[in-house]
Design an enzyme around this catalytic site. Sequence first.
Site, PDB file in Angstrom:
ATOM      1  N   ASP A   1       0.829  -1.211   0.000  1.00 51.35           N
ATOM      2  CA  ASP A   1       0.000   0.000   0.000  1.00 51.35           C
ATOM      3  C   ASP A   1       0.863   1.260   0.000  1.00 51.35           C
ATOM      4  O   ASP A   1       2.006   1.260   0.449  1.00 51.35           O
ATOM      5  CB  ASP A   1      -0.902   0.021   1.241  1.00 51.35           C
ATOM      6  CG  ASP A   1      -0.103  -0.083   2.540  1.00 51.35           C
ATOM      7  OD1 ASP A   1       0.872  -0.856   2.574  1.00 51.35           O
ATOM      8  OD2 ASP A   1      -0.445   0.624   3.504  1.00 51.35           O
ATOM      9  N   GLU A   2       0.260   2.311  -0.492  1.00 50.25           N
ATOM     10  CA  GLU A   2       0.800   3.683  -0.384  1.00 50.25           C
ATOM     11  C   GLU A   2       2.288   3.770  -0.716  1.00 50.25           C
ATOM     12  O   GLU A   2       3.030   4.487  -0.041  1.00 50.25           O
ATOM     13  CB  GLU A   2       0.556   4.220   1.043  1.00 50.25           C
ATOM     14  CG  GLU A   2      -0.910   4.355   1.365  1.00 50.25           C
ATOM     15  CD  GLU A   2      -1.160   4.798   2.800  1.00 50.25           C
ATOM     16  OE1 GLU A   2      -1.935   5.737   2.989  1.00 50.25           O
ATOM     17  OE2 GLU A   2      -0.594   4.194   3.733  1.00 50.25           O
TER      18      GLU A   2
HETATM   19  C1  ACM Z   1      -3.646   1.353   4.520  1.00 52.05           C
HETATM   20  O1  ACM Z   1      -4.511   1.833   5.274  1.00 52.05           O
HETATM   21  N1  ACM Z   1      -2.601   2.086   4.173  1.00 52.05           N
HETATM   22  C2  ACM Z   1      -3.752   0.007   3.990  1.00 52.05           C
END
Ligand code: ACM
Length: 521
Positions: free
Chosen positions: A333-334
């Site tokens: 993620d991110e």
């Molecule tokens: C997330 O909340 N960055 C998966």
Amino acid sequence: MSARNLPIFLCLFIVAISSCNQQTAETPAPTLNAVIPLPLDVVASSDVFTFDTNAAIVTSGGAEATRIATMFADMIQPATGFKLIVSESADTSKAGTISLALTGNEGTLGAEGYELNITKDKIFLIAAKPAGLFYGIQTIRQLLPHSIESSKKQNNSWTIATGKIVDKPEYGVRGSMLDVARHFFSLEDVKRYIDFLAFYKMNTFHWHLSDDQGWRIEIKSWPKLTSTGGSTQVGGGKGGFYTQEQYKELIKYASDRFITVIPEIDMPGHTNAALASYPELNCNDSATKLYSGTEVGFSSLCTNKDITYKFIDDVIRELAELTPGAYLHIGGDESHATKKEDYIPFVNKVQAIVKKHNKLVIGWDEIALSTLTPNSVAQYWADSANSVNAVKQGAKIMMSPAAKAYLDMQYDSTSKLGLHWAAYIEVDQAYNWNPETLVKGISKENIYGIEAPLWSETVTNMNDIEWLVFPRLPGYAEIGWTPSGKRNWDEYKTRLANHGARLTAMDIDFYKSKRVEWKGE
Ligand code: ACM
């Protein structure tokens, strides 16, 4: 009706107009309508079973039945003062018998279902598999007066309403995540978190073990991950980490409660703790500084260095050896500091490494930008297009929509803990959504499971955890367990209102939402 039960039977009828001397004023009359998550099928009959010192537990079907029965006997001992005798026997003839039977035959109950028959002088619990017996025991626990959860001996009459419950879950995977990277939590705290999940028949614990602020699992081939990367946390505290022995201890504790652990090593972003520990993981060969803030999206492993994949191979190998569950979580993620053209081959390579170590991949929904390997799971948290893309690739979806299911979101603008970048999530909003219809393009057959994550930027101790987790966690458990057609906020909020006193007896510091008329406080 035996003379022993007569006063309690009368009590059932007069409890509405007066208090009964068998029960404390706050103890509601026994009812089958007290269980969270709501069982599939409940038929009440108008009597009560009373636990007393003569009650005995008999088990048939094997050692697991006896282990589960013993856990129950131990659990109710502090509040009742009874030391129930557990024995392996099919003889259920004695009044007061609580019988736990494992049939081995899944039939319509499946691997997690159970059938519970309570008559005025006996309790029969049957299940095909041990998990079903364990869940049946959680139901019995919730049918007993709430003070059963007390750690001190109570002067109470331990009655249970009679009737029959046939129960099994809607979704095969029901879980929660705890972020131990932003703030570190002791093994005892993590065990208490596991206890919460088990109590609500949840079967999956996602352990977020690494992030920018901390690396929390010992990796023997890269020791500075913990000695350096584990040495701080948000706000600059001393952090901490779990040794591999402690990790195994937690896995065993969870597995004894039918909970599978999914460990997460987040990458290529959310990796500052690793980048601060080993200069060679950085493209410029220079270690970053340890980080104790709460920004996201600034770190990345160097995706075009061989050493990065050697590092990942070692970490995944050690973790795979320690982890009995099928899935390892690779984060994903991110990764704003990783170029998209680097991110996609990176995730493809990491999937191959996980496969090489005989595990399956789960990752946040962004991993669907890559080519997903068979049996991969994408965790929907933010981007429905990514998640639908994952479905199109044949992947299943773990449903964790941030705006509905993130336990770290504030309840409202006055909440003392939590964040609100995704939403404010009051207890009714946490309950009132349907995973099957939330996202166009994701239907029931695409769903792997339901998970409520708790990120720990604002959470520093167990009381903080409890205040954000309760009372929302029971609702997420019900979303995972109970068919959507049987769920209804107006009915649920009454059950939850009565359940509040049980949480208090469990010494849980929960948020007293004004949307629930709490009873027995
Ligand atoms: C997330 O909340 N960055 C998966």
